[in-house]
Design a protein around this motif. Structure first.
Motif: not given
Length: 311
Positions: A222-231
């Protein structure tokens, strides 16, 4: 005499298999098989052809094509009480499932693996009314597979998905999701979830590096809520198999998984659209017997030169 039915997608792999079909049929006949072939005509045809082959008591079915063709053939035989053994000749773009089995794209080598008669019983996933052999998932990021052109997949592999994911990142929105797995629960806002049966997903060979194909367990990612940099950070780590250490990634192993969402989320099954969630995922342990490389064949596999893949 043993009987084999070859089910092939005539448009896959620049029609290379269609051109070699007479040679393949001759090779099977020489190995003691009474062999016939069926060319698919559209979506769902491979499933119906596989069901007919089961009804006619074929000993072996050979699926020729990409992950979609393999999925359709597996769907056609999974409901049967007596299931034929299944051979794979990869002819798609990413060929995730064949790569997980260490089956080469070279047609002659893939045929040799089948005729060597070395088999292994492997798991099949089921979600709602669908079957999958490789991966199922949901979330906006899983829809990348629909938007990456086939030519780009062929040329760039996992890099194509990486590029498209970063491109889409600014307009992706997390969805509140509840995931029940065995006797545990995960609930959070997520960008996507993946339920893997193999270690090869979308060209990423290290996305689920510990996944085993015969243990009756899925790998849940599962990929939790992420911003662009985190993605970008997570995708980069995934190419190295280092994403499990990321705080935005949740991982577990389970034999049964139920997924519920607060709003509409599409289900992706082996790279194709599979309806909408909620979904009940069940692992059918060692459900189908596949032809796989012998130990000697496995040590001799040489990856196809990139120049050939780009032709």
């Amino acid at each position: 005499m043993k009987r084999a039915r070859i089910i092939y997608n005539p448009t896959s792999g620049r029609e290379a298999f269609k051109n070699k079909l007479p040679d393949v049929l001759a090779k099977f006949e020489q190995a003691g098989y009474e062999t016939s072939a069926h060319a698919t005509t559209g979506v769902g045809d491979a499933t119906e052809a596989a069901r007919i082959a089961v009804a006619r008591d074929f000993d072996v079915i050979v699926a020729v094509g990409g992950d979609g063709t393999i999925n359709e053939v597996v769907t056609g035989i999974s409901d049967a009480d007596q299931r034929p053994r299944l051979g794979i000749i990869p002819a798609g773009t990413t060929n995730d499932f064949a790569r997980a089995l260490n089956i080469p794209k070279a047609i002659d080598k893939a045929v040799d693996i089948i005729l060597a008669n070395h088999t292994c019983k492997l798991d099949v996933g089921r979600v709602n009314e669908h079957y999958f052999v490789n991966i199922a998932g949901g979330g906006k990021l899983t829809e990348v597979s629909y938007e990456v052109p086939s030519k780009l997949k062929t040329m760039l592999g996992q890099l194509a998905y990486f590029m498209k994911g970063v491109e889409l990142a600014p307009r992706l929105r997390p969805i509140r999701t509840r995931i029940e797995f065995d006797d545990k629960v995960f609930e959070d806002e997520i960008m996507m979830f993946l339920i893997a049966n193999t270690n090869s997903v979308g060209g990423f060979e290290k996305l689920a590096p510990e996944a085993k194909m015969d243990d009756g367990l899925f790998d849940l990612l599962v990929l939790k809520k992420s911003n662009v940099a985190e993605l970008v950070r997570v995708l980069s780590a995934a190419t190295r198999g280092a994403h499990f250490d990321d705080a935005n990634v949740f991982h577990a192993r389970a034999k049964a998984i139920n997924v519920y969402t607060e709003e509409k989320m599409q289900l992706n099954i082996d790279g194709e659209y599979g309806g909408l969630l909620p979904g009940k995922f069940t692992n059918l342990k060692q459900h189908i017997e596949y032809f796989v490389p012998t130990p000697d064949q496995a040590t001799l596999q040489i990856e196809e030169p990139i120049e050939e893949a780009l032709e």
